[in-house]
Motif scaffolding. Structure first.
Motif, PDB file in Angstrom:
ATOM      1  N   LEU A 181       0.824  -1.207   0.000  1.00  0.00           N
ATOM      2  CA  LEU A 181       0.000   0.000   0.000  1.00  0.00           C
ATOM      3  C   LEU A 181       0.860   1.259   0.000  1.00  0.00           C
ATOM      4  CD1 LEU A 181      -2.838  -1.103   2.436  1.00  0.00           C
ATOM      5  CD2 LEU A 181      -3.123  -0.440   0.029  1.00  0.00           C
ATOM      6  N   LYS A 182       1.919   1.258   0.769  1.00  0.00           N
ATOM      7  CA  LYS A 182       2.818   2.425   0.802  1.00  0.00           C
ATOM      8  C   LYS A 182       3.461   2.643  -0.566  1.00  0.00           C
ATOM      9  CE  LYS A 182       4.178   2.541   5.695  1.00  0.00           C
ATOM     10  NZ  LYS A 182       3.462   1.488   6.322  1.00  0.00           N
ATOM     11  N   SER A 183       3.780   1.533  -1.268  1.00  0.00           N
ATOM     12  CA  SER A 183       4.428   1.648  -2.575  1.00  0.00           C
ATOM     13  C   SER A 183       3.524   2.325  -3.599  1.00  0.00           C
ATOM     14  CB  SER A 183       4.818   0.258  -3.090  1.00  0.00           C
ATOM     15  OG  SER A 183       5.749  -0.358  -2.225  1.00  0.00           O
ATOM     16  N   VAL A 184       2.214   2.183  -3.423  1.00  0.00           N
ATOM     17  CA  VAL A 184       1.267   2.791  -4.353  1.00  0.00           C
ATOM     18  C   VAL A 184       0.847   4.183  -3.893  1.00  0.00           C
ATOM     19  CG1 VAL A 184      -1.027   2.581  -5.387  1.00  0.00           C
ATOM     20  CG2 VAL A 184       0.410   0.545  -5.131  1.00  0.00           C
ATOM     21  N   THR A 185       0.577   4.352  -2.617  1.00  0.00           N
ATOM     22  CA  THR A 185      -0.008   5.605  -2.129  1.00  0.00           C
ATOM     23  C   THR A 185       1.001   6.745  -1.977  1.00  0.00           C
ATOM     24  OG1 THR A 185       0.228   4.835   0.169  1.00  0.00           O
ATOM     25  CG2 THR A 185      -1.879   4.413  -0.952  1.00  0.00           C
ATOM     26  N   ILE A 186       2.203   6.457  -1.529  1.00  0.00           N
ATOM     27  CA  ILE A 186       3.176   7.530  -1.283  1.00  0.00           C
ATOM     28  C   ILE A 186       3.527   8.294  -2.563  1.00  0.00           C
ATOM     29  CG2 ILE A 186       5.563   8.007  -0.592  1.00  0.00           C
ATOM     30  CD1 ILE A 186       5.251   5.907   1.582  1.00  0.00           C
ATOM     31  N   PRO A 187       3.842   7.625  -3.689  1.00  0.00           N
ATOM     32  CA  PRO A 187       4.157   8.391  -4.901  1.00  0.00           C
ATOM     33  C   PRO A 187       2.995   9.242  -5.396  1.00  0.00           C
ATOM     34  CG  PRO A 187       4.912   6.126  -5.109  1.00  0.00           C
ATOM     35  CD  PRO A 187       4.040   6.171  -3.900  1.00  0.00           C
ATOM     36  N   LEU A 188       1.768   8.895  -5.049  1.00  0.00           N
ATOM     37  CA  LEU A 188       0.587   9.617  -5.525  1.00  0.00           C
ATOM     38  C   LEU A 188      -0.011  10.531  -4.465  1.00  0.00           C
ATOM     39  CD1 LEU A 188      -1.199   6.718  -7.464  1.00  0.00           C
ATOM     40  CD2 LEU A 188       0.262   8.515  -8.402  1.00  0.00           C
ATOM     41  N   ASN A 189       0.696  10.674  -3.320  1.00  0.00           N
ATOM     42  CA  ASN A 189       0.219  11.524  -2.215  1.00  0.00           C
ATOM     43  C   ASN A 189      -1.176  11.123  -1.744  1.00  0.00           C
ATOM     44  OD1 ASN A 189       2.560  13.221  -2.145  1.00  0.00           O
ATOM     45  ND2 ASN A 189       1.778  14.295  -3.959  1.00  0.00           N
ATOM     46  N   LEU A 190      -1.348   9.826  -1.536  1.00  0.00           N
ATOM     47  CA  LEU A 190      -2.606   9.295  -1.044  1.00  0.00           C
ATOM     48  C   LEU A 190      -2.404   8.709   0.352  1.00  0.00           C
ATOM     49  CD1 LEU A 190      -3.775   7.365  -4.251  1.00  0.00           C
ATOM     50  CD2 LEU A 190      -4.393   9.691  -3.565  1.00  0.00           C
ATOM     51  N   SER A 191      -3.498   8.538   1.057  1.00  0.00           N
ATOM     52  CA  SER A 191      -3.457   7.853   2.350  1.00  0.00           C
ATOM     53  C   SER A 191      -4.393   6.653   2.292  1.00  0.00           C
ATOM     54  CB  SER A 191      -3.883   8.800   3.478  1.00  0.00           C
ATOM     55  OG  SER A 191      -5.224   9.230   3.301  1.00  0.00           O
ATOM     56  N   TYR A 192      -4.256   5.764   3.242  1.00  0.00           N
ATOM     57  CA  TYR A 192      -5.099   4.566   3.241  1.00  0.00           C
ATOM     58  C   TYR A 192      -5.455   4.160   4.662  1.00  0.00           C
ATOM     59  CZ  TYR A 192      -0.874   1.960   4.541  1.00  0.00           C
ATOM     60  OH  TYR A 192       0.249   1.511   5.194  1.00  0.00           O
ATOM     61  N   SER A 193      -6.563   3.453   4.787  1.00  0.00           N
ATOM     62  CA  SER A 193      -6.977   2.850   6.053  1.00  0.00           C
ATOM     63  C   SER A 193      -7.464   1.435   5.761  1.00  0.00           C
ATOM     64  CB  SER A 193      -8.071   3.669   6.731  1.00  0.00           C
ATOM     65  OG  SER A 193      -9.214   3.779   5.901  1.00  0.00           O
ATOM     66  N   ILE A 194      -7.127   0.508   6.655  1.00  0.00           N
ATOM     67  CA  ILE A 194      -7.439  -0.904   6.450  1.00  0.00           C
ATOM     68  C   ILE A 194      -8.487  -1.351   7.446  1.00  0.00           C
ATOM     69  CG2 ILE A 194      -6.490  -3.236   6.360  1.00  0.00           C
ATOM     70  CD1 ILE A 194      -3.749  -2.015   5.870  1.00  0.00           C
ATOM     71  N   SER A 195      -9.552  -1.953   6.949  1.00  0.00           N
ATOM     72  CA  SER A 195     -10.536  -2.597   7.815  1.00  0.00           C
ATOM     73  C   SER A 195     -10.382  -4.104   7.642  1.00  0.00           C
ATOM     74  CB  SER A 195     -11.952  -2.146   7.463  1.00  0.00           C
ATOM     75  OG  SER A 195     -12.289  -2.521   6.151  1.00  0.00           O
ATOM     76  N   GLU A 196     -11.320  -4.872   8.163  1.00  0.00           N
ATOM     77  CA  GLU A 196     -11.177  -6.332   8.155  1.00  0.00           C
ATOM     78  C   GLU A 196     -11.091  -6.906   6.747  1.00  0.00           C
ATOM     79  OE1 GLU A 196     -13.459 -10.276   9.928  1.00  0.00           O
ATOM     80  OE2 GLU A 196     -13.979  -8.279  10.641  1.00  0.00           O
ATOM     81  N   GLU A 197     -11.948  -6.440   5.835  1.00  0.00           N
ATOM     82  CA  GLU A 197     -11.977  -7.028   4.490  1.00  0.00           C
ATOM     83  C   GLU A 197     -11.808  -5.996   3.389  1.00  0.00           C
ATOM     84  OE1 GLU A 197     -15.546  -9.213   4.070  1.00  0.00           O
ATOM     85  OE2 GLU A 197     -14.946 -10.829   5.445  1.00  0.00           O
ATOM     86  N   SER A 198     -11.640  -4.713   3.720  1.00  0.00           N
ATOM     87  CA  SER A 198     -11.544  -3.699   2.685  1.00  0.00           C
ATOM     88  C   SER A 198     -10.473  -2.669   3.027  1.00  0.00           C
ATOM     89  CB  SER A 198     -12.900  -2.992   2.507  1.00  0.00           C
ATOM     90  OG  SER A 198     -13.278  -2.314   3.685  1.00  0.00           O
ATOM     91  N   ILE A 199     -10.145  -1.890   2.004  1.00  0.00           N
ATOM     92  CA  ILE A 199      -9.144  -0.836   2.131  1.00  0.00           C
ATOM     93  C   ILE A 199      -9.725   0.444   1.524  1.00  0.00           C
ATOM     94  CG2 ILE A 199      -6.835  -0.068   1.460  1.00  0.00           C
ATOM     95  CD1 ILE A 199      -6.123  -3.078   1.176  1.00  0.00           C
ATOM     96  N   LEU A 200      -9.558   1.557   2.215  1.00  0.00           N
ATOM     97  CA  LEU A 200     -10.035   2.862   1.712  1.00  0.00           C
ATOM     98  C   LEU A 200      -8.831   3.700   1.313  1.00  0.00           C
ATOM     99  CD1 LEU A 200     -12.221   5.030   1.233  1.00  0.00           C
ATOM    100  CD2 LEU A 200     -11.901   5.722   3.641  1.00  0.00           C
ATOM    101  N   LEU A 201      -8.834   4.186   0.086  1.00  0.00           N
ATOM    102  CA  LEU A 201      -7.815   5.094  -0.399  1.00  0.00           C
ATOM    103  C   LEU A 201      -8.435   6.491  -0.538  1.00  0.00           C
ATOM    104  CD1 LEU A 201      -6.028   3.121  -3.283  1.00  0.00           C
ATOM    105  CD2 LEU A 201      -5.459   3.179  -0.849  1.00  0.00           C
ATOM    106  N   LYS A 202      -7.696   7.513  -0.109  1.00  0.00           N
ATOM    107  CA  LYS A 202      -8.186   8.871  -0.254  1.00  0.00           C
ATOM    108  C   LYS A 202      -7.018   9.841  -0.346  1.00  0.00           C
ATOM    109  CE  LYS A 202      -8.826   9.365   4.774  1.00  0.00           C
ATOM    110  NZ  LYS A 202      -9.791   9.657   5.846  1.00  0.00           N
ATOM    111  N   ARG A 203      -7.324  11.065  -0.730  1.00  0.00           N
ATOM    112  CA  ARG A 203      -6.289  12.068  -0.827  1.00  0.00           C
ATOM    113  C   ARG A 203      -5.869  12.532   0.574  1.00  0.00           C
ATOM    114  NH1 ARG A 203      -8.342  16.575  -4.970  1.00  0.00           N
ATOM    115  NH2 ARG A 203     -10.152  16.427  -3.591  1.00  0.00           N
ATOM    116  N   GLU A 204      -4.605  12.845   0.719  1.00  0.00           N
ATOM    117  CA  GLU A 204      -4.125  13.330   2.013  1.00  0.00           C
ATOM    118  C   GLU A 204      -4.622  14.728   2.292  1.00  0.00           C
ATOM    119  OE1 GLU A 204       0.125  12.942   1.945  1.00  0.00           O
ATOM    120  OE2 GLU A 204       0.053  10.851   2.595  1.00  0.00           O
TER     121      GLU A 204
END
Length: 298
Positions: free
Chosen positions: A275-298
């Motif tokens: 997740l860091k490999s994808v989000t950091i270059p694009l200035n995104l943040s992420y949060s992980i739940s039990e079965e899903s992941i949310l991507l959003k702008r920082e």
């Protein structure tokens, strides 16, 4: 000896010399011999028990006063032959289909010892019994091929056909994404009735119906074989789809432009690092739940 007993012994190939002479003197001897020859030449699946029975009834001259019990073993033989040929025809015409689940990869040996490495969430189909005539596989998803030398080898996808004689190449065909990379030999890609030939290190890429220019590939194999997915100027939505193929998580996004291009890679065995490999270059943040992941702008 009674007529029915002679016919039964004839069916069992158990007539002695005297019985053989008596059998040849039967009124319908010629019809029985013709019917036996027809059964030996029988080919499925055109056989019909009902039709054969009707033909037997019209050709033979049954005695009304004596039930034709000898017909039963004859029809049983015909039925067994029909079932046997039908089973053989059915089983040899079946296709072999191999699937991989999310986060699963597998290796397949084809009938000519060509090898297929099948990536996650992919399907390959081929017919083993017809392989000597036509070397062809159908692919949905992504696979790396090491093709044994021989007749033309086709990889058939919903977007195009990849043809080779003996070489190593990668094919990726997912929704609105079609990419072929040649690693060894020469690869011909047919797309919209136009054929493009690829030399080692060259790729053919169609995304959202557009032909994209690609850089020469220096690697000898695709990175996913070594536990890593890599991308060069690929829209983020396709990166996310591939992420979902490698990890058993659903990704949702919030206020993100999914057409943004991503160049980079992510590992298949460490969720946070990927997740860091994808989000950091694009200035995104992420949060992980039990079965899903949310991507959003920082």
């Amino acid at each position: 000896m009674k007529r029915e007993e002679l016919i039964k012994k004839w069916l069992d190939h158990n007539l002695n010399t005297e019985e053989q002479i008596a059998f040849k003197q039967l009124d319908d001897y010629n019809e029985l011999i013709k019917m036996d020859s027809a059964l030996r030449d029988f080919k499925a699946p055109k056989f019909s028990n009902t039709q054969s029975y009707q033909e037997v009834k019209t050709k033979l001259k049954p005695r009304v006063s004596q039930p034709q019990q000898w017909l039963k073993p004859l029809l049983r033989i015909a039925a067994v032959l029909a079932i046997g040929f039908s089973i053989y025809y059915y089983t040899t015409s079946l296709d072999t289909t191999i699937d991989t689940e999310i986060a699963e990869q597998t290796t397949i040996a084809l009938p000519d010892n060509s090898m297929v490495n099948l990536n996650a969430n992919s399907t390959v189909t081929f017919n083993e019994s017809h392989w000597n005539k036509t070397r062809a596989v159908e692919l949905q998803g992504e696979a790396f091929f090491k093709v044994a030398k021989g007749k033309k080898f086709d990889v058939i996808t919903a977007d195009g056909i990849v043809s080779v004689l003996g070489t190593q190449f990668n094919v990726k065909q997912r929704q609105s994404y079609f990419e072929v990379t040649c690693y060894e030999g020469l690869v011909a890609v047919t797309y919209n009735n136009k054929t493009t030939k690829l030399k080692p290190g060259h790729s053919f890429k169609i995304i959202d119906g557009k032909l994209l220019a690609t850089e020469k590939e220096n690697a000898v194999q695709p990175q996913w074989l070594h536990g890593e997915s890599s991308f060069t100027s690929v829209p983020l939505k396709y990166v996310i789809k591939e992420f979902e193929n490698q990890y058993n998580r659903t990704i949702t996004t919030e206020n993100i432009d999914l057409s943004r291009l991503y160049t980079g890679s992510f590992t298949h065995n460490n969720l946070d690092l990927a997740l860091k490999s994808v989000t950091i270059p694009l200035n995104l943040s992420y949060s992980i739940s039990e079965e899903s992941i949310l991507l959003k702008r920082e």
